[in-house]
Design an enzyme around this catalytic site. Sequence first.
Site, mmCIF file in Angstrom:
data_model
loop_
_atom_site.group_PDB
_atom_site.id
_atom_site.type_symbol
_atom_site.label_atom_id
_atom_site.label_comp_id
_atom_site.label_asym_id
_atom_site.label_seq_id
_atom_site.Cartn_x
_atom_site.Cartn_y
_atom_site.Cartn_z
ATOM 1 N N CYS A 42 19.901 11.618 16.615
ATOM 2 C CA CYS A 42 20.650 11.206 15.414
ATOM 3 C C CYS A 42 21.999 10.611 15.786
ATOM 4 C CB CYS A 42 20.828 12.406 14.481
ATOM 5 S SG CYS A 42 21.917 12.050 13.098
ATOM 6 N N CYS A 47 20.379 7.834 13.510
ATOM 7 C CA CYS A 47 21.074 7.706 12.218
ATOM 8 C C CYS A 47 22.491 7.128 12.312
ATOM 9 C CB CYS A 47 21.208 9.067 11.541
ATOM 10 S SG CYS A 47 19.875 10.210 11.855
ATOM 11 N N LYS A 50 22.814 3.538 13.922
ATOM 12 C CA LYS A 50 22.083 2.660 12.993
ATOM 13 C C LYS A 50 22.925 2.352 11.748
ATOM 14 C CE LYS A 50 20.336 4.332 9.710
ATOM 15 N NZ LYS A 50 19.110 5.061 9.598
ATOM 16 N N GLY A 184 7.963 0.826 8.910
ATOM 17 C CA GLY A 184 8.472 2.128 8.486
ATOM 18 C C GLY A 184 9.995 2.067 8.436
ATOM 19 N N TYR A 185 10.615 3.229 8.535
ATOM 20 C CA TYR A 185 12.077 3.315 8.447
ATOM 21 C C TYR A 185 12.767 2.371 9.443
ATOM 22 C CZ TYR A 185 11.857 7.842 5.909
ATOM 23 O OH TYR A 185 11.652 8.839 5.002
ATOM 24 N N VAL A 188 12.133 -1.565 9.053
ATOM 25 C CA VAL A 188 12.810 -2.134 7.888
ATOM 26 C C VAL A 188 14.331 -2.140 8.110
ATOM 27 C CG1 VAL A 188 13.325 -1.689 5.452
ATOM 28 C CG2 VAL A 188 10.956 -1.587 6.270
ATOM 29 N N GLU A 189 14.855 -1.044 8.650
ATOM 30 C CA GLU A 189 16.315 -0.971 8.821
ATOM 31 C C GLU A 189 16.805 -2.002 9.849
ATOM 32 O OE1 GLU A 189 17.085 3.651 7.489
ATOM 33 O OE2 GLU A 189 17.002 3.230 9.618
ATOM 34 N N ARG A 206 0.861 -3.821 9.415
ATOM 35 C CA ARG A 206 -0.596 -3.828 9.261
ATOM 36 C C ARG A 206 -1.063 -3.483 7.857
ATOM 37 N NH1 ARG A 206 -1.935 1.404 13.152
ATOM 38 N NH2 ARG A 206 -0.911 2.949 11.869
ATOM 39 N N ASP A 310 11.830 17.451 14.944
ATOM 40 C CA ASP A 310 10.784 16.433 15.138
ATOM 41 C C ASP A 310 9.656 16.880 16.059
ATOM 42 O OD1 ASP A 310 12.389 14.801 13.630
ATOM 43 O OD2 ASP A 310 12.417 13.137 15.061
ATOM 44 N N HIS A 444 30.515 4.268 -17.058
ATOM 45 C CA HIS A 444 30.408 2.844 -17.288
ATOM 46 C C HIS A 444 31.595 2.117 -16.681
ATOM 47 C CE1 HIS A 444 28.948 -0.693 -19.340
ATOM 48 N NE2 HIS A 444 30.169 -0.929 -19.765
ATOM 49 N N GLU A 449 24.529 4.608 -14.148
ATOM 50 C CA GLU A 449 24.388 5.016 -15.554
ATOM 51 C C GLU A 449 22.985 4.703 -16.087
ATOM 52 O OE1 GLU A 449 26.773 2.851 -18.535
ATOM 53 O OE2 GLU A 449 27.106 1.312 -17.021
HETATM 54 P P1 NDP Z 1 7.371 5.274 10.714
HETATM 55 O O1 NDP Z 1 6.322 6.288 10.861
HETATM 56 O O2 NDP Z 1 8.317 5.366 9.586
HETATM 57 O O3 NDP Z 1 6.704 3.826 10.671
HETATM 58 C C1 NDP Z 1 5.869 3.402 11.716
HETATM 59 C C2 NDP Z 1 5.389 2.009 11.434
HETATM 60 O O4 NDP Z 1 4.642 1.560 12.558
HETATM 61 C C3 NDP Z 1 4.466 1.922 10.234
HETATM 62 O O5 NDP Z 1 4.632 0.671 9.622
HETATM 63 C C4 NDP Z 1 3.095 2.065 10.894
HETATM 64 O O6 NDP Z 1 2.072 1.484 10.145
HETATM 65 C C5 NDP Z 1 3.312 1.250 12.152
HETATM 66 N N1 NDP Z 1 2.399 1.607 13.241
HETATM 67 C C6 NDP Z 1 2.165 2.827 13.754
HETATM 68 N N2 NDP Z 1 1.278 2.766 14.751
HETATM 69 C C7 NDP Z 1 0.934 1.465 14.881
HETATM 70 C C8 NDP Z 1 0.048 0.764 15.719
HETATM 71 N N3 NDP Z 1 -0.665 1.401 16.647
HETATM 72 N N4 NDP Z 1 -0.067 -0.567 15.551
HETATM 73 C C9 NDP Z 1 0.638 -1.205 14.596
HETATM 74 N N5 NDP Z 1 1.507 -0.605 13.760
HETATM 75 C C10 NDP Z 1 1.647 0.726 13.906
HETATM 76 O O7 NDP Z 1 8.134 5.271 12.114
HETATM 77 P P2 NDP Z 1 9.514 4.656 12.588
HETATM 78 O O8 NDP Z 1 9.314 4.355 14.020
HETATM 79 O O9 NDP Z 1 9.977 3.586 11.682
HETATM 80 O O10 NDP Z 1 10.495 5.889 12.431
HETATM 81 C C11 NDP Z 1 10.144 7.144 12.996
HETATM 82 C C12 NDP Z 1 10.607 8.263 12.141
HETATM 83 O O11 NDP Z 1 12.007 8.453 12.323
HETATM 84 C C13 NDP Z 1 10.447 8.060 10.637
HETATM 85 O O12 NDP Z 1 9.171 8.363 10.185
HETATM 86 C C14 NDP Z 1 11.489 8.981 10.096
HETATM 87 O O13 NDP Z 1 10.941 10.266 10.050
HETATM 88 C C15 NDP Z 1 12.604 8.906 11.129
HETATM 89 N N6 NDP Z 1 13.659 7.962 10.728
HETATM 90 C C16 NDP Z 1 14.379 8.201 9.603
HETATM 91 C C17 NDP Z 1 15.361 7.343 9.196
HETATM 92 C C18 NDP Z 1 16.117 7.605 7.942
HETATM 93 O O14 NDP Z 1 16.100 8.739 7.471
HETATM 94 N N7 NDP Z 1 16.760 6.601 7.354
HETATM 95 C C19 NDP Z 1 15.686 6.143 9.964
HETATM 96 C C20 NDP Z 1 14.854 5.978 11.123
HETATM 97 C C21 NDP Z 1 13.888 6.857 11.482
HETATM 98 P P3 NDP Z 1 1.287 2.323 9.017
HETATM 99 O O15 NDP Z 1 2.228 2.499 7.890
HETATM 100 O O16 NDP Z 1 0.137 1.445 8.727
HETATM 101 O O17 NDP Z 1 0.894 3.608 9.675
#
Ligand code: NDP
Length: 465
Positions: A42, A47, A50, A184-185, A188-189, A206, A310, A444, A449
């Site tokens: 973190c 976190c 980031k 995922g997180y 996108v971030e 995917r 984790d 407001h 709100e």
């Molecule tokens: P996520 O699990 O959030 O997302 C993983 C992404 O990778 C998904 O889009 C997944 O697709 C894709 N993926 C997984 N395996 C493959 C593969 N073999 N081939 C292609 N695509 C694949 O993981 P992150 O790495 O983004 O983050 C890890 C974790 O860290 C998060 O889940 C969260 O718990 C934590 N985190 C939290 C944050 C916050 O609180 N703001 C910020 C960053 C991390 P699909 O959806 O299809 O499985």
Amino acid sequence: MAYDFDLLVIGAGSGGVRCARVAAGYGARVAVVESRHWGGTCVNLGCVPKKLMVQASEFGDMVTDSHGFGWNTTPGTHDWPTLIAAKDREITRLNGIYVSMLEKAGVTLLTGHARFVDGHTLRIEPSELAPSATPHTVTAERIVIATGSTPFKPDFTGVELAITSDEAFHLPQRPQRVVLMGSGYIGVEFAGIFAGLGSRVDLVYRRDLPLRGFDEDMRTALSEAIAVRGITQHRHTNPVKLERDGADLVLALDDGKSLRADCVFLATGRRPKIDNLGLENTQVVTVENGRIQVDEGSETAHAGIYAIGDVTDRINLTPVAIAEGHTLADRLFGTAPPRQWCYATTPKAVFFSPPVASVGLTETEAAQNGTVDIYIARFTPMRHTLGGRRDRKTVMKLVVDQASQKVVGVHILGDDAPEMLQAVAVAVTAGLTKADFDRTIGIHPTSAEELVTMRTRTRETLKTG
Ligand code: NDP
């Protein structure tokens, strides 16, 4: 037998540090062993850096938007090495705070890589943080595994040319063209960070929408917001091959396309960090993806060995690891009943610009329990009217269980969504009803709100379960 310590914590990340400090506060003799970074993922590779980088990425748009408010400003250029150096200084400061917090609590700090010799003994060996440490053993009555997780790389040709978040925080220069894999997180971030700083970003995933597991309306709104930021999304796509072509990286996708980039960044999930822990010398059980199996009390199959955060792959968020560590220390050494947390309403946020934040059930999840009333507001926040970004929408959604009228889910995409959501999470945790929201006076003019002024139901979704 006399042990060196009552409690030994492996890993000085969010969960481990909280567990160690609280246990020491109860008078236990506690040591924490860290191999890499004080503060864990973190603070060092997650976190905190980031969020600083997200904030850095937002100033460019702000300067442009200020023109609509009468400012005669000129957009400048961004210097990546300056940002990285400033971020590193802040992280070093936080590392020091973690060390002093532990020392003040009376925790013994050990550096090196810990490996189980047996259920009460760890061998401490040299590691990144302590390359010249002399190997030695320590014993403890109880041991907590809080080793966190590490980025997962899928298997495809040339994957070794790609980076993960571990390297992204220390790139010497900002890549002009970035391909991010995974929506995922982290995907996108970082898409938002690089786009905001001026890189061309391709986001490859995917599914049909980003952020699997979030509410469908939020996923749709986020996908639109990603497009508004100029990020190209490649849906239903997987990587086939990554290779170098001169200075470029070329990523071939299974839909026949190929993308040229300076950097290919895998954000494809994380896996529990259990490498070389010597778990084979214990009865600790690991299951799919290396997750350490624990009971409700965070105890592993080996009595007296616990795991939090984790490495147990439950809810992988910093505040949850902290809660798990705190509760464990309460239970092992406290005098009062351990703290209770409501994990079912753990709020979550994804720091895109604009961010997404959620608490409670999605519409789909809630409809499995009963018919739900859905309230949705979609609007342009005030600052984007004069600022000129009318396509930068805020979307708010309330999911209300029809029978009880309890608000069981709140989802927001928009500026300051995580700040709003944290407060609303209290209301959802408390089980407040739509009528409670309705009788609350708004502030407001704010975006927030809207949460208390959504009078007209958008739709009813019938029970599916
Ligand atoms: P996520 O699990 O959030 O997302 C993983 C992404 O990778 C998904 O889009 C997944 O697709 C894709 N993926 C997984 N395996 C493959 C593969 N073999 N081939 C292609 N695509 C694949 O993981 P992150 O790495 O983004 O983050 C890890 C974790 O860290 C998060 O889940 C969260 O718990 C934590 N985190 C939290 C944050 C916050 O609180 N703001 C910020 C960053 C991390 P699909 O959806 O299809 O499985």
